[in-house]
Design an enzyme around this catalytic site. Structure first.
Site, PDB file in Angstrom:
ATOM      1  N   PRO A 147      24.010  22.858 -11.863  1.00  0.00           N
ATOM      2  CA  PRO A 147      23.847  21.852 -12.922  1.00  0.00           C
ATOM      3  C   PRO A 147      24.400  20.485 -12.508  1.00  0.00           C
ATOM      4  O   PRO A 147      23.805  19.459 -12.801  1.00  0.00           O
ATOM      5  CB  PRO A 147      24.644  22.447 -14.090  1.00  0.00           C
ATOM      6  CG  PRO A 147      24.608  23.925 -13.853  1.00  0.00           C
ATOM      7  CD  PRO A 147      24.566  24.125 -12.367  1.00  0.00           C
ATOM      8  N   SER A 148      25.527  20.446 -11.802  1.00  0.00           N
ATOM      9  CA  SER A 148      26.101  19.139 -11.455  1.00  0.00           C
ATOM     10  C   SER A 148      25.845  18.775  -9.994  1.00  0.00           C
ATOM     11  O   SER A 148      26.439  17.839  -9.472  1.00  0.00           O
ATOM     12  CB  SER A 148      27.604  19.154 -11.729  1.00  0.00           C
ATOM     13  OG  SER A 148      28.197  20.123 -10.881  1.00  0.00           O
ATOM     14  N   SER A 149      25.008  19.514  -9.326  1.00  0.00           N
ATOM     15  CA  SER A 149      24.801  19.254  -7.899  1.00  0.00           C
ATOM     16  C   SER A 149      23.327  19.434  -7.525  1.00  0.00           C
ATOM     17  O   SER A 149      22.871  20.546  -7.332  1.00  0.00           O
ATOM     18  CB  SER A 149      25.683  20.215  -7.088  1.00  0.00           C
ATOM     19  OG  SER A 149      25.318  20.198  -5.743  1.00  0.00           O
ATOM     20  N   LEU A 187      21.053  27.095  -4.037  1.00  0.00           N
ATOM     21  CA  LEU A 187      21.917  25.962  -3.678  1.00  0.00           C
ATOM     22  C   LEU A 187      22.193  25.081  -4.899  1.00  0.00           C
ATOM     23  O   LEU A 187      23.350  24.825  -5.239  1.00  0.00           O
ATOM     24  CB  LEU A 187      21.220  25.138  -2.568  1.00  0.00           C
ATOM     25  CG  LEU A 187      21.897  23.838  -2.122  1.00  0.00           C
ATOM     26  CD1 LEU A 187      23.222  24.122  -1.417  1.00  0.00           C
ATOM     27  CD2 LEU A 187      20.992  23.028  -1.183  1.00  0.00           C
ATOM     28  N   GLU A 229      13.028  20.413  -2.485  1.00  0.00           N
ATOM     29  CA  GLU A 229      13.328  20.478  -1.040  1.00  0.00           C
ATOM     30  C   GLU A 229      13.841  19.148  -0.518  1.00  0.00           C
ATOM     31  O   GLU A 229      13.563  18.741   0.603  1.00  0.00           O
ATOM     32  CB  GLU A 229      12.095  20.913  -0.237  1.00  0.00           C
ATOM     33  CG  GLU A 229      12.052  22.420  -0.015  1.00  0.00           C
ATOM     34  CD  GLU A 229      11.334  22.828   1.264  1.00  0.00           C
ATOM     35  OE1 GLU A 229      10.515  22.056   1.783  1.00  0.00           O
ATOM     36  OE2 GLU A 229      11.626  23.928   1.746  1.00  0.00           O
ATOM     37  N   ASP A 243      13.112  10.327  -2.316  1.00  0.00           N
ATOM     38  CA  ASP A 243      14.029   9.178  -2.283  1.00  0.00           C
ATOM     39  C   ASP A 243      15.227   9.477  -1.381  1.00  0.00           C
ATOM     40  O   ASP A 243      15.630   8.671  -0.547  1.00  0.00           O
ATOM     41  CB  ASP A 243      14.512   8.871  -3.710  1.00  0.00           C
ATOM     42  CG  ASP A 243      13.348   8.925  -4.687  1.00  0.00           C
ATOM     43  OD1 ASP A 243      12.732   7.885  -4.917  1.00  0.00           O
ATOM     44  OD2 ASP A 243      13.022  10.034  -5.175  1.00  0.00           O
ATOM     45  N   SER A 270      13.852  28.958  -7.494  1.00  0.00           N
ATOM     46  CA  SER A 270      12.519  29.566  -7.351  1.00  0.00           C
ATOM     47  C   SER A 270      12.707  31.026  -6.960  1.00  0.00           C
ATOM     48  O   SER A 270      13.499  31.327  -6.060  1.00  0.00           O
ATOM     49  CB  SER A 270      11.710  28.844  -6.276  1.00  0.00           C
ATOM     50  OG  SER A 270      11.535  27.504  -6.632  1.00  0.00           O
TER      51      SER A 270
HETATM   52  S1  MYA Z   1      16.122  23.831  -2.719  1.00  0.00           S
HETATM   53  C1  MYA Z   1      17.208  22.490  -2.978  1.00  0.00           C
HETATM   54  C2  MYA Z   1      16.936  21.356  -2.093  1.00  0.00           C
HETATM   55  N1  MYA Z   1      18.059  20.502  -2.093  1.00  0.00           N
HETATM   56  C3  MYA Z   1      18.162  19.535  -1.217  1.00  0.00           C
HETATM   57  O1  MYA Z   1      17.291  19.332  -0.396  1.00  0.00           O
HETATM   58  C4  MYA Z   1      19.418  18.737  -1.263  1.00  0.00           C
HETATM   59  C5  MYA Z   1      19.223  17.332  -0.725  1.00  0.00           C
HETATM   60  N2  MYA Z   1      20.474  16.839  -0.233  1.00  0.00           N
HETATM   61  C6  MYA Z   1      20.774  16.825   1.097  1.00  0.00           C
HETATM   62  O2  MYA Z   1      19.949  17.194   1.907  1.00  0.00           O
HETATM   63  C7  MYA Z   1      22.153  16.375   1.523  1.00  0.00           C
HETATM   64  O3  MYA Z   1      23.050  16.527   0.475  1.00  0.00           O
HETATM   65  C8  MYA Z   1      22.150  14.913   2.045  1.00  0.00           C
HETATM   66  C9  MYA Z   1      23.467  14.699   2.832  1.00  0.00           C
HETATM   67  C10 MYA Z   1      21.074  14.684   3.087  1.00  0.00           C
HETATM   68  C11 MYA Z   1      21.972  13.949   0.905  1.00  0.00           C
HETATM   69  N3  MYA Z   1      20.200  18.170   8.971  1.00  0.00           N
HETATM   70  O4  MYA Z   1      28.309  13.754   4.766  1.00  0.00           O
HETATM   71  P1  MYA Z   1      26.870  13.972   5.102  1.00  0.00           P
HETATM   72  C12 MYA Z   1      25.047  16.881   8.466  1.00  0.00           C
HETATM   73  C13 MYA Z   1      21.236  18.407   9.780  1.00  0.00           C
HETATM   74  O5  MYA Z   1      26.090  12.793   5.475  1.00  0.00           O
HETATM   75  P2  MYA Z   1      26.059  14.296   2.402  1.00  0.00           P
HETATM   76  C14 MYA Z   1      14.662  23.419  -3.442  1.00  0.00           C
HETATM   77  O6  MYA Z   1      14.411  22.291  -3.780  1.00  0.00           O
HETATM   78  C15 MYA Z   1      25.593  15.524   8.865  1.00  0.00           C
HETATM   79  O7  MYA Z   1      25.139  15.152  10.138  1.00  0.00           O
HETATM   80  N4  MYA Z   1      22.468  18.004   9.514  1.00  0.00           N
HETATM   81  O8  MYA Z   1      26.139  14.741   3.913  1.00  0.00           O
HETATM   82  C16 MYA Z   1      13.690  24.553  -3.642  1.00  0.00           C
HETATM   83  C17 MYA Z   1      27.080  15.803   8.845  1.00  0.00           C
HETATM   84  O9  MYA Z   1      27.418  16.496  10.022  1.00  0.00           O
HETATM   85  P3  MYA Z   1      28.761  16.121  10.810  1.00  0.00           P
HETATM   86  C18 MYA Z   1      22.645  17.309   8.382  1.00  0.00           C
HETATM   87  O10 MYA Z   1      26.328  12.849   2.232  1.00  0.00           O
HETATM   88  C19 MYA Z   1      12.344  24.165  -3.177  1.00  0.00           C
HETATM   89  C20 MYA Z   1      27.238  16.790   7.677  1.00  0.00           C
HETATM   90  O11 MYA Z   1      25.964  17.401   7.522  1.00  0.00           O
HETATM   91  C21 MYA Z   1      21.606  17.021   7.495  1.00  0.00           C
HETATM   92  O12 MYA Z   1      26.869  15.248   1.613  1.00  0.00           O
HETATM   93  C22 MYA Z   1      11.430  25.325  -3.114  1.00  0.00           C
HETATM   94  C23 MYA Z   1      27.635  16.102   6.391  1.00  0.00           C
HETATM   95  O13 MYA Z   1      26.748  15.022   6.264  1.00  0.00           O
HETATM   96  C24 MYA Z   1      20.337  17.496   7.826  1.00  0.00           C
HETATM   97  N5  MYA Z   1      19.261  17.312   7.041  1.00  0.00           N
HETATM   98  O14 MYA Z   1      24.511  14.539   1.981  1.00  0.00           O
HETATM   99  C25 MYA Z   1      10.422  25.008  -2.071  1.00  0.00           C
HETATM  100  N6  MYA Z   1      22.103  16.324   6.444  1.00  0.00           N
HETATM  101  O15 MYA Z   1      29.855  16.382   9.858  1.00  0.00           O
HETATM  102  C26 MYA Z   1       9.685  26.178  -1.613  1.00  0.00           C
HETATM  103  C27 MYA Z   1      23.400  16.170   6.682  1.00  0.00           C
HETATM  104  O16 MYA Z   1      28.755  17.040  11.994  1.00  0.00           O
HETATM  105  C28 MYA Z   1       9.160  25.953  -0.243  1.00  0.00           C
HETATM  106  N7  MYA Z   1      23.728  16.771   7.851  1.00  0.00           N
HETATM  107  O17 MYA Z   1      28.592  14.676  11.172  1.00  0.00           O
HETATM  108  C29 MYA Z   1       7.757  25.466  -0.223  1.00  0.00           C
HETATM  109  C30 MYA Z   1       7.155  25.574   1.142  1.00  0.00           C
HETATM  110  C31 MYA Z   1       5.753  25.090   1.181  1.00  0.00           C
HETATM  111  C32 MYA Z   1       4.740  26.119   0.673  1.00  0.00           C
HETATM  112  C33 MYA Z   1       4.666  27.324   1.531  1.00  0.00           C
HETATM  113  C34 MYA Z   1       3.429  28.262   1.177  1.00  0.00           C
HETATM  114  C35 MYA Z   1       3.605  29.560   1.905  1.00  0.00           C
END
Ligand code: MYA
Length: 633
Positions: A199-201, A196, A442, A446, A231
């Protein structure tokens, strides 16, 4: 591209109607009990009441279906199956895996990888008929806890693979996609990755630039772009890739770009990766850039619908976050046992150091943080297993809380152990390095705090609008108006109409009452923010942070009261100990939540927020610190 969309963190959403009357004329209040299916009191336009505890506290309501009793959905057979997996997994990590060696090698030793394949660790949640272990979320959480206790580098290799790498196929894939891909990823023959970030996102996930266009004959898509910090990027064969695609806007008929999710195989050609990144921690896991150069993706490899990929990305992330809390809970168990062993044996000033209050407070706080995190992880996994689709805010809270708790606990474990903790030999130095990223990836903590606050406020705004509508037609909605009015009157007299959080064990009644009262105050603060700022509340990040912190504390309180109640009711050997953990936690967390609530609405804190904005602007303008050196030289 999507600049006209209402954005969570940019342009305002319709949180509450701008024309909301003053608080004096219209009151909107919490209800101690959920107004569940109360058709009598629900205005015609009222939005459905969500079963989410967290969403409802934003309206000052206690909706406890997902909280009390503490959920346990495992059948006897599932519990038996799980018990058969726990011992070999523990044994494997104790005897066959060497976390320090993996860290030094900057990759997971092949012997470990092979052992994990043999254990089925790459397909824990894949159905057995497709070659997986068939765990539900609760079973998965328990196994992940073991991984988190032993080796976070291996944890990320496994987690990036199944928690997000192929999770999209599991939750949004069609039958053919599942049958084609799941057996090979479950066996570990093919590794998977989630592509996902660009670089700019980063946090602004919707702004990705990778783009796929359909071929003229519609048989495939052509993907170009690049991703960073992926990862498993260098070892994956299967990628869940998010890219912009041209889609016809249903409203205007114009072509616009919207995100689509694709299953991409390295074998399609045009998929390459950079060298493994040099990182501070989780060194054993592989992190690389991934490049897509005219990759031909068959049309049938679209995951879900064209243009609906952003929601799929969010669902995958929502669905995986409880796993992070489970892993952190395991990490804390391990750090705490090292600190306890040291404190129990180390003599200083003629006494064991655990006899000193300073150390006792540290150990007690470490135990509380672990207890809360574990309570959250298994409450959420059980809710997910019983089919809830309303766990987004809870899962985000568990990730934020767990990652911060584990950081603090491991740091304090080092502090308890003093110089010994600082030595590599203690093993904690690696854990602290590994843990740092958990507050960043993930979804940064913040961004997730803002997500929790704004989603909660949006929900409260919807209910607030419903009351407005009721007031416009008082005859039809007299019940609602009288109900709201009487609650307001009670509050205006300085009284609370809240009873305690229901069904909590009697000896925790004071805490249950404190939570209910604080929820009421919280709902009132959210209402004030909505009325004061309307849609512009999205720009009040100082206040939103405080609202999120209060919500986090309140959800944690509910989780521990519920878990301790279960233990007391079952008269578990640890019940009285758990009661102490829950009592102190709730006493402190409620007063902390009230502090945050006050901070979100008081005028004096607002002037401090404005001053901080100004200080930050000064730094930016000056390119760094503005004040000279203390003594001028
Ligand atoms: S992977 C990369 C991780 N990246 C992120 O997490 C990105 C973070 N950014 C965002 O989540 C979004 O851009 C945000 C929304 C939240 C800022 N659930 O216009 P909007 C809907 C459901 O408000 P934006 C990594 O790190 C919203 O209702 N829906 O969105 C690898 C709307 O819907 P509608 C959601 O302002 C890690 C639409 O989307 C959600 O652009 C490796 C647009 O919304 C949501 N959460 O930004 C880890 N958010 O149009 C490995 C929004 O119907 C795993 N919406 O009203 C490790 C596991 C543990 C260990 C395990 C051991 C086995």
């Amino acid at each position: 591209m999507h600049s006209s969309r209402a954005r969570l963190l940019a342009a305002p959403r319709a949180l509450v109607a701008q024309s909301f009357p003053s608080t004096a004329s219209v009151r909107w209040q919490s209800t101690a009990a959920a107004p569940q299916s109360s058709t009598k009191t629900k205005p015609k336009s009222a939005p459905e009441t969500s079963p989410s505890f967290v969403k409802n506290i934003f309206c000052g309501r206690l909706v406890t279906d997902q909280i009390l009793p503490y959920p346990n959905v495992l059948t006897e057979e599932q519990t038996e199956n799980l018990n058969m997996l726990i011992d070999p997994t523990e044994k494997f990590f104790q005897e066959c895996n060497d976390a320090a060696r993996n860290d030094e090698l900057e990759r997971v030793d092949e012997k470990t990888m092979q052992g994990l394949r043999e254990q089925g660790a790459f397909g824990l949640q894949v159905p057995t008929e497709l070659g997986g272990v068939g765990c539900n979320n609760t079973m998965y959480a328990r196994l992940v806890e073991i991984v988190g206790a032993h080796d976070l580098g291996v944890g990320i290799t496994l987690g990036a693979h199944q928690s997000i790498g192929f999770k999209g196929i599991l939750i949004a894939g069609n039958k053919e996609q599942k049958e084609k891909y799941l057996p090979k990823v479950a066996s570990g023959e093919h590794m998977a990755a989630f592509a996902l970030t660009e670089p700019s996102s980063g946090s602004d996930a919707n702004s990705i630039r990778s783009r796929a266009v359909p071929s003229d004959d519609g048989s495939h898509w052509i993907l170009n772009g690049s991703k960073i910090w992926i990862s498993n990027g260098g070892i994956a064969e299967v990628f869940t890739v998010f890219a912009q695609t041209p889609v016809k806007d249903e409203r205007t008929g114009e072509m616009v770009d919207k995100v689509t999710a694709f299953i991409v195989e390295r074998s399609f050609g045009g998929v390459t990766n950079g060298a493994p990144e040099k990182k501070m921690g989780i060194k054993a896991s592989n992190t690389t850039e991934v490049y897509f150069d005219n990759v031909k993706i068959p049309a049938e490899n679209v995951l879900g619908e064209v243009g609906k990929g952003f929601k799929i990305a969010m669902e995958i992330l929502n669905n995986g976050r409880f796993g992070m809390a489970a892993a952190m809970s395991g990490t804390m168990r391990s750090s705490i046992s090292k600190a306890v062993e040291f404190a129990a044996n180390r003599n200083q000033f003629g006494r064991k150091i655990h006899e000193f209050g300073a150390i006792q407070e540290k150990l007690a706080r470490m135990a509380m943080l672990q207890y809360v995190t574990e309570s959250l992880a298994f409450m959420i996994s059980s809710n997910m297993d019983s089919g809830s689709k309303e766990y987004h805010l809870e899962a985000a809270i568990s990730k934020v809380f767990g990652s911060e708790a584990a950081w603090w606990v491991t740091d304090e474990a080092i502090q308890v152990m003093g110089g010994m903790g600082f030595m590599k030999e203690s093993g904690l130095e690696r854990v602290v390095r590994d843990l740092r990223i958990f507050r960043i990836f993930e979804g940064t903590n913040d961004i997730l705090r803002l997500f929790v606050a704004l989603t909660g406020l949006q929900y409260a705004g919807g209910h607030l609008r419903a009351i407005q509508t009721a007031i416009k037609n008082p005859t039809a909605n007299l019940g609602v108006i009288l109900d709201e009015g009487s609650k307001r009157a009670i509050r205006a007299m300085g009284l609370s109409h809240s009873g305690p959080l229901p069904d909590v064990f009697l000896s925790l009644k004071d805490q249950a009452l404190d939570v209910a009262k604080t929820v009421e105050e919280f709902g009132s603060a959210c209402e004030s923010l909505l009325i004061k700022y309307g849609n512009n509340v999205v720009d009040q990040q100082f206040q939103l942070n405080r609202i999120a912190n209060a919500a986090i504390d309140l959800y944690c309180c509910a989780a521990v009261l519920s878990r301790a109640t279960r233990s007391l009711e079952l008269d578990l050997p640890s019940a009285q100990h758990e009661k102490k953990l829950a009592t102190v936690w709730v006493n402190e967390a409620c007063s902390r939540a009230r502090y945050h609530i006050k901070g979100s609405r008081s005028g004096s804190t607002k002037s401090d927020f404005d001053a901080m904005t100004s200080i930050s602007n000064d730094l930016i303008e000056n390119g760094g610190l503005v004040a000279g050196r203390a003594l001028g030289f």
